[in-house]
Design an enzyme around this catalytic site. Structure first.
Site, PDB file in Angstrom:
ATOM      1  CE1 TYR A 210      -3.083  -2.973   0.298  1.00 24.83           C
ATOM      2  CE2 TYR A 210      -3.701  -2.234   2.487  1.00 24.83           C
ATOM      3  CZ  TYR A 210      -3.864  -3.111   1.426  1.00 24.83           C
ATOM      4  OH  TYR A 210      -4.804  -4.113   1.499  1.00 24.83           O
TER       5      TYR A 210
ATOM      6  CE  LYS B  39       2.843 -17.302  -2.009  1.00 24.96           C
ATOM      7  NZ  LYS B  39       2.548 -18.718  -1.691  1.00 24.96           N
TER       8      LYS B  39
ATOM      9  CG  ASP C  41       0.203 -19.951   0.579  1.00 25.41           C
ATOM     10  OD1 ASP C  41       1.117 -19.488   1.275  1.00 25.41           O
ATOM     11  OD2 ASP C  41       0.423 -20.711  -0.384  1.00 25.41           O
TER      12      ASP C  41
ATOM     13  CG  ASP D  32      -6.360  -4.828   4.804  1.00 24.94           C
ATOM     14  OD1 ASP D  32      -7.263  -4.909   5.660  1.00 24.94           O
ATOM     15  OD2 ASP D  32      -6.462  -4.120   3.792  1.00 24.94           O
TER      16      ASP D  32
ATOM     17  CG  ASP E  54     -10.827  -7.628   7.271  1.00 22.86           C
ATOM     18  OD1 ASP E  54     -10.446  -6.926   8.232  1.00 22.86           O
ATOM     19  OD2 ASP E  54     -11.321  -7.147   6.245  1.00 22.86           O
TER      20      ASP E  54
END
Length: 360
Positions: A140, A191, A224, A248, A252
């Site tokens: 971001y 990752k 993942d 992020d 959630d």
């Protein structure tokens, strides 16, 4: 005794943000009245999508200067179906987060009393996590652009930016948090198998910083694989550090696993306190229920407790969390997202009654 006074900038924003921020301010005032040791001077700002539709800007050009002297910012939500999401987010929330270098996004997740989590087989006690999200760069960062717009060869690039300084400072924040939690365990989410530049730097900095915290156990998990671990082995997780985008998404998921996004809080911290930090529930603007009086204010209340904790008001912060837990434990204060029919007003009144010592 002279009360400690704090300047609070309240930005309700869009949708249900206005409803839950006002509920949170009521609860904070009830705490201040009960405690007597602190007082809040609240300034409200009508920034958001309604302002954008009228003026073409989510906040005024000198908005950061208006907020700079606040002790803390209490934020509701941003997002409007009539305004592109990237306009609302970059025009308000991210402008504040990046402008005030709020590089550590702290998101606790646990199952509150009375709530039955979706992972019934794991048990409510299995989820007690602290997710630390890098909040100023990564995916971001805002680097990139579009060329040949409107033509078949149009290209859009989004460049994830990882700086050694940016990675190290959020890693250290995560290690400090992990060091002060019972499990003293930190999981690094990555990752780096596929993203071989920025994420490899992320891993290398994590290993370097870990050497300074021999009292904190660590492990490293691909993002993942982390999603499945959160669902299948939640008790193996304590403190987590992840990049802006990855955390992020994971936070959630964490909120959903604890019962509802409506109960989850966030702190956007500038740990050095060179700028004000910002506190917000994570549920978003919820336009599908806005104006109906059924938004869950618990996330805003927990967020308010984190705000008080940041200000050094630990006892009132603890009293607020206790009041929320007592209220939820009755089972009579569940809004529709938790399977009940309570209104925002009813939950707020019950929490205030618990703060005041009356029957919740």
């Amino acid at each position: 005794m002279t009360a400690r006074r704090y300047r609070i900038a309240a930005i309700p924003g869009d949708g249900i943000g206005a409803e839950v921020v006002e509920a949170g301010l009521e609860v904070l005032q009830a705490l201040a009245t009960r405690d007597g040791g602190f007082a809040l001077d609240v300034t409200r700002y009508d920034w958001g999508s309604a302002r954008y539709k009228q003026t073409g800007a989510m906040m005024p050009a000198d908005g950061l200067d208006q907020l700079r002297d606040a002790h803390a910012i209490y934020f509701g939500a941003v997002g409007d179906p009539g305004v592109p999401d990237h306009v609302t987010l970059w025009g308000l929330r991210l402008k504040i987060c990046q402008g005030f270098d709020q590089y550590a996004n702290i998101r606790p997740a646990r199952v509150l009393p009375g709530i039955t989590p979706p992972l019934r087989t794991a048990g409510a006690e299995a989820i007690d996590w602290m997710i630390v999200r890098e909040n100023s760069e990564g995916e971001y960062a805002g680097a990139g652009g579009r060329v040949h717009q409107g033509h078949p060869e149009e290209v859009g690039t989004e460049v994830a930016v990882f700086t050694r300084k940016g990675v190290e400072r959020v890693m250290r924040q995560a290690f400090e948090i992990a060091r002060n939690r019972p499990a003293k365990h930190l999981t690094c989410v990555t990752k780096s198998n596929a993203q071989r530049h920025g994420m490899v730097l992320w891993d290398e900095v994590f290993a370097t910083v870990a050497a300074d915290y021999p009292d904190v156990a660590t492990d490293k998990v691909l993002v993942d694989a982390m999603t499945t671990r959160m669902v299948l082995k939640p008790a193996t997780i304590d403190t987590v550090v992840a990049t802006n985008l990855q955390a992020d998404i994971l936070s959630d998921l964490a909120a959903a696993l604890t019962g509802s996004l409506g109960v989850a809080p966030t702190a956007n911290l500038n740990p050095e306190r060179a700028y004000p930090s910002m506190f917000e529930p994570i549920h978003g603007s919820g336009f599908d229920i806005a104006g109906q009086g059924i938004a869950n204010p618990v996330g805003a209340f927990w967020t308010a407790a984190m705000l008080l904790e940041h200000l050094g008001e630990r006892e009132p912060a603890h009293a607020l969390i206790t009041a929320v837990e007592q209220t939820l434990a009755t089972g009579a204060a569940f809004t529709p997202d938790l399977g009940g029919d309570a209104t925002t007003r009813a939950v707020t009144d019950r929490v205030i009654a618990a703060i005041q010592g009356a029957n919740a």
